[in-house]
Design an enzyme around this catalytic site. Structure first.
Site, short mmCIF file in Angstrom:
data_model
loop_
_atom_site.label_atom_id
_atom_site.label_comp_id
_atom_site.label_asym_id
_atom_site.label_seq_id
_atom_site.Cartn_x
_atom_site.Cartn_y
_atom_site.Cartn_z
CG MET A 1 -2.08 -0.96 1.13
SD MET A 1 -3.48 -0.35 0.16
CE MET A 1 -4.25 0.75 1.34
NE ARG B 1 10.43 -3.12 9.95
CZ ARG B 1 9.92 -4.18 10.60
NH1 ARG B 1 10.37 -4.49 11.79
NH2 ARG B 1 8.98 -4.91 10.02
CG ASN C 1 -6.17 -1.64 8.00
OD1 ASN C 1 -6.80 -0.70 7.52
ND2 ASN C 1 -5.81 -2.69 7.27
CE LYS D 1 -9.98 0.20 4.64
NZ LYS D 1 -9.43 -1.02 5.20
CG HIS E 1 -14.95 -0.32 3.73
ND1 HIS E 1 -13.90 -1.20 3.59
CD2 HIS E 1 -15.28 0.07 2.46
CE1 HIS E 1 -13.61 -1.36 2.32
NE2 HIS E 1 -14.44 -0.60 1.61
CG ASN E 2 -11.84 -3.46 6.14
OD1 ASN E 2 -12.08 -2.64 5.25
ND2 ASN E 2 -10.61 -3.81 6.45
CD GLU F 1 -13.04 -6.05 2.06
OE1 GLU F 1 -12.14 -6.77 2.53
OE2 GLU F 1 -12.86 -4.86 1.73
#
Length: 299
Positions: free
Chosen positions: A11, A31, A86, A164, A167-168, A171
């Site tokens: 992402m 990293r 998240n 969010k 939303h998930n 989903e």
């Protein structure tokens, strides 16, 4: 507009590219030195002009907390930290309080778009003070899809990640419904082309969606999904959604069932179904199947 971006995985790396394509200056740190523009967070902060914006895209929990702790000592009053991972919304409240003590702003951003975000843009759900959100508008405009939608200032700190999370959860339920329908279609003899049934649904039906399009893509790659094992992880947000539903006395049977279905997928031999089979045999004399190891012993 310039910003620092911490975390350049699938992402974060694509977000950096999309932001740069829009003309923004991005200094990235990861990293993995092969991905990073600088050697450490100190260098990242030093490369940015005040007032600084640092966007964090690392795993929720300890990893995010560690970055927030470091940034709290490196940034100056007037700077802003955006958590685009998240994280749980309750962590946002803690992080905002921690940074506010040093006069550093905090905004939480729920980001959806996955590996397609670079091309299509990212849906952004943001929580935080109005003044901080407005200052970050050039970043949000560069990341979101073209057109009037795809971005929302959902409310105060924590609202972005809470939105969010829900939303998930939705989903989860949608994917489970498609999966159950697919299995039933595959099971019956009368339906001879399940893949094309799914494809036919992508136009003119009330269940058409991007997820359905992706399901068709998956079936094009592997028509009967024979290359896959029936195992599905959960990111944590499905659990948090169910927990929030319990805390707020909101009935959520579809999302809860979808979450539990993922737990079932991780069992080679369901202990619960052993008890169900035993009880059916006890009260109704229904046949039971012997475990493979027991069949081997008898042989």
């Amino acid at each position: 507009m310039q910003l620092g971006l911490v975390g350049l995985g699938k992402m974060g790396g694509n977000m950096r590219e999309r932001l740069r394509n829009a003309g923004l200056t991005v200094v990235g740190y990861d990293r993995d030195p092969d991905l990073s523009d600088v050697d450490n967070l100190v260098d990242l902060v030093d490369r940015l002009e005040a007032p600084r914006t640092v966007w964090v895209m690392v795993p929720a929990g300890a990893a995010t907390q560690g970055v927030i702790d470091q940034l709290a000592t490196l940034l100056k009053p007037g700077d802003i930290v955006v958590d685009g991972g998240n994280s749980r919304w309750t962590d946002d409240e803690k992080h905002a309080k921690q940074l506010h003590a040093r006069d550093i702003g905090f905004v939480d951003a729920g980001v959806s778009g996955g590996v397609w975000g670079l091309k299509n843009g990212y849906a952004l759900m943001v929580g935080g003070d109005e003044e901080h959100v407005r200052r970050l508008e050039p970043i949000f405009d560069a990341l979101k899809p073209q057109g009037p939608y795809g971005f929302v200032h959902a409310g105060k700190v924590g609202a972005g990640h809470f939105a969010k999370m829900v939303h998930n959860g939705i989903e989860y339920a949608m994917m489970q419904a498609y999966a159950e329908g697919w299995e039933l279609l595959e099971k019956v003899d009368s339906v001879t082309d399940v893949r094309e049934v799914f494809r036919s649904w992508t136009q003119g039906t009330v269940i058409r969606s991007w997820l359905l399009d992706l399901a068709v893509d998956a079936l094009d790659d592997d028509e009967h999904l024979e290359k896959l094992r029936g195992y599905a992880e959960d990111s944590g947000e499905g659990r948090w959604t169910v927990e929030a539903a319990i805390d707020n006395a909101v009935p959520m049977p579809a999302i809860t069932s979808a979450l539990f279905a993922r737990f079932t997928s991780r069992q080679e031999d369901s202990p619960q179904m052993k008890m169900v089979a035993a009880l059916r045999n006890q009260f109704g004399g229904h046949a039971v199947e012997t475990a493979p190891e027991e069949r081997t012993k008898k042989d």
